[in-house]
Design a protein around this motif. Structure first.
Motif, PDB file in Angstrom:
ATOM      1  N   LEU A  41       0.849  -1.188   0.000  1.00 54.69           N
ATOM      2  CA  LEU A  41       0.000   0.000   0.000  1.00 54.69           C
ATOM      3  C   LEU A  41       0.887   1.241   0.000  1.00 54.69           C
ATOM      4  N   THR A  42       0.847   1.949  -1.110  1.00 57.13           N
ATOM      5  CA  THR A  42       1.586   3.196  -1.280  1.00 57.13           C
ATOM      6  C   THR A  42       0.566   4.321  -1.401  1.00 57.13           C
ATOM      7  N   ILE A  43       0.833   5.429  -0.745  1.00 62.25           N
ATOM      8  CA  ILE A  43      -0.083   6.570  -0.805  1.00 62.25           C
ATOM      9  C   ILE A  43       0.680   7.808  -1.259  1.00 62.25           C
ATOM     10  N   ALA A 141       4.715  12.575  -0.069  1.00 67.12           N
ATOM     11  CA  ALA A 141       3.973  13.778   0.318  1.00 67.12           C
ATOM     12  C   ALA A 141       4.361  14.955  -0.554  1.00 67.12           C
ATOM     13  N   ASP A 142       3.393  15.456  -1.326  1.00 72.58           N
ATOM     14  CA  ASP A 142       3.662  16.565  -2.248  1.00 72.58           C
ATOM     15  C   ASP A 142       2.393  17.372  -2.486  1.00 72.58           C
ATOM     16  N   SER A 143       1.670  17.681  -1.421  1.00 71.67           N
ATOM     17  CA  SER A 143       0.426  18.433  -1.566  1.00 71.67           C
ATOM     18  C   SER A 143       0.677  19.910  -1.244  1.00 71.67           C
ATOM     19  N   ASN A 144      -0.320  20.602  -0.780  1.00 70.67           N
ATOM     20  CA  ASN A 144      -0.209  21.998  -0.350  1.00 70.67           C
ATOM     21  C   ASN A 144       1.043  22.167   0.523  1.00 70.67           C
ATOM     22  N   HIS A 145       1.884  23.162   0.188  1.00 68.93           N
ATOM     23  CA  HIS A 145       3.185  23.325   0.850  1.00 68.93           C
ATOM     24  C   HIS A 145       3.176  24.294   2.035  1.00 68.93           C
ATOM     25  N   SER A 146       2.005  24.757   2.459  1.00 69.27           N
ATOM     26  CA  SER A 146       1.976  25.659   3.609  1.00 69.27           C
ATOM     27  C   SER A 146       2.397  24.921   4.876  1.00 69.27           C
ATOM     28  N   GLU A 147       2.900  25.669   5.837  1.00 70.32           N
ATOM     29  CA  GLU A 147       3.320  25.052   7.096  1.00 70.32           C
ATOM     30  C   GLU A 147       2.145  24.368   7.788  1.00 70.32           C
ATOM     31  N   ALA A 169       9.456  13.067   1.280  1.00 67.83           N
ATOM     32  CA  ALA A 169       8.983  14.451   1.408  1.00 67.83           C
ATOM     33  C   ALA A 169       9.530  15.281   0.253  1.00 67.83           C
ATOM     34  N   ASP A 170       8.647  15.983  -0.431  1.00 65.44           N
ATOM     35  CA  ASP A 170       9.033  16.759  -1.608  1.00 65.44           C
ATOM     36  C   ASP A 170       9.336  18.205  -1.235  1.00 65.44           C
TER      37      ASP A 170
END
Length: 203
Positions: A41-43, A141-147, A169-170
């Protein structure tokens, strides 16, 4: 890794034509990681055009086991959440999200990846409710980059990752990601660090 497990040039040519920012070096690394971990399982958190999703899907197909699930809201409201640079917000305001989603779905269909790849159109925090703890072998993980969003995703999804699981982590050089990177560093081993992404192993 044996040569017969390497991603093919044909696969790389498909990926290179897709929308997104994943380099071919990173595409090869993502493909390799699915094999090396024998992920079932990769997400992927944040899919956009699927440029980093497809390398993992090709790997699952090649080893004929497991699945990669790409989670993305594909709407501007999710993309603009949290504190971002104005220029960043302006760009994300201008996107035709339905066209990006359709392009990703078409690539999955055209490359016959349905058995090894699914995309779910929802916010990552909504998907976290559906994902059991200690069930995931690998996360990109490469979604919205806000803190605000990156730290929330670490808090929500690190418990989903099995002990020994991999977190990629991107865009790790972004100032807004530093708190999330610190959280990962505290709870994981840093396996590799590149110019624009890092690979962690959960302890």
């Amino acid at each position: 890794m044996p040569e017969n497990y390497k991603i093919t040039m044909k696969n790389l040519e498909v990926i290179e034509k897709m929308q997104g920012w994943c380099t071919m070096q990173k595409a090869e690394k993502l493909y390799d990681l699915v094999h090396l971990t024998n992920s079932q399982l990769t997400i992927e958190l944040g899919v956009f055009g699927g440029r980093s999703l497809l390398p993992m899907a090709f790997a699952h197909r090649h080893k004929d086991s497991g699945v990669v699930i790409g989670v993305d809201a594909w709407n501007k409201y999710a993309a603009l959440e949290g504190t971002n640079e104005p220029a960043n917000n302006d760009w994300w305001e201008s996107i035709d999200y339905n066209a990006i989603y359709d392009g990703c779905a078409k690539a999955i269909e055209d490359n016959h990846l349905f058995n090894w790849c699914s995309i779910i159109r929802m916010k990552t925090e909504q998907f976290a409710v559906l994902c059991p703890d200690n069930s995931v072998d690998m996360i990109h993980a490469d979604s919205n980059h806000s803190e605000e969003i990156t730290t929330k995703e670490v808090s929500l999804f690190l418990p989903k990752l099995k002990s020994g699981g991999i977190w990629v982590a991107d865009d790790t050089g972004w100032p807004t990601l530093q708190k999330a990177i610190g959280m990962l560093t505290e709870q994981c081993e840093v396996l590799e660090s590149f110019d624009n992404y890092m690979i962690f192993k959960k302890k």
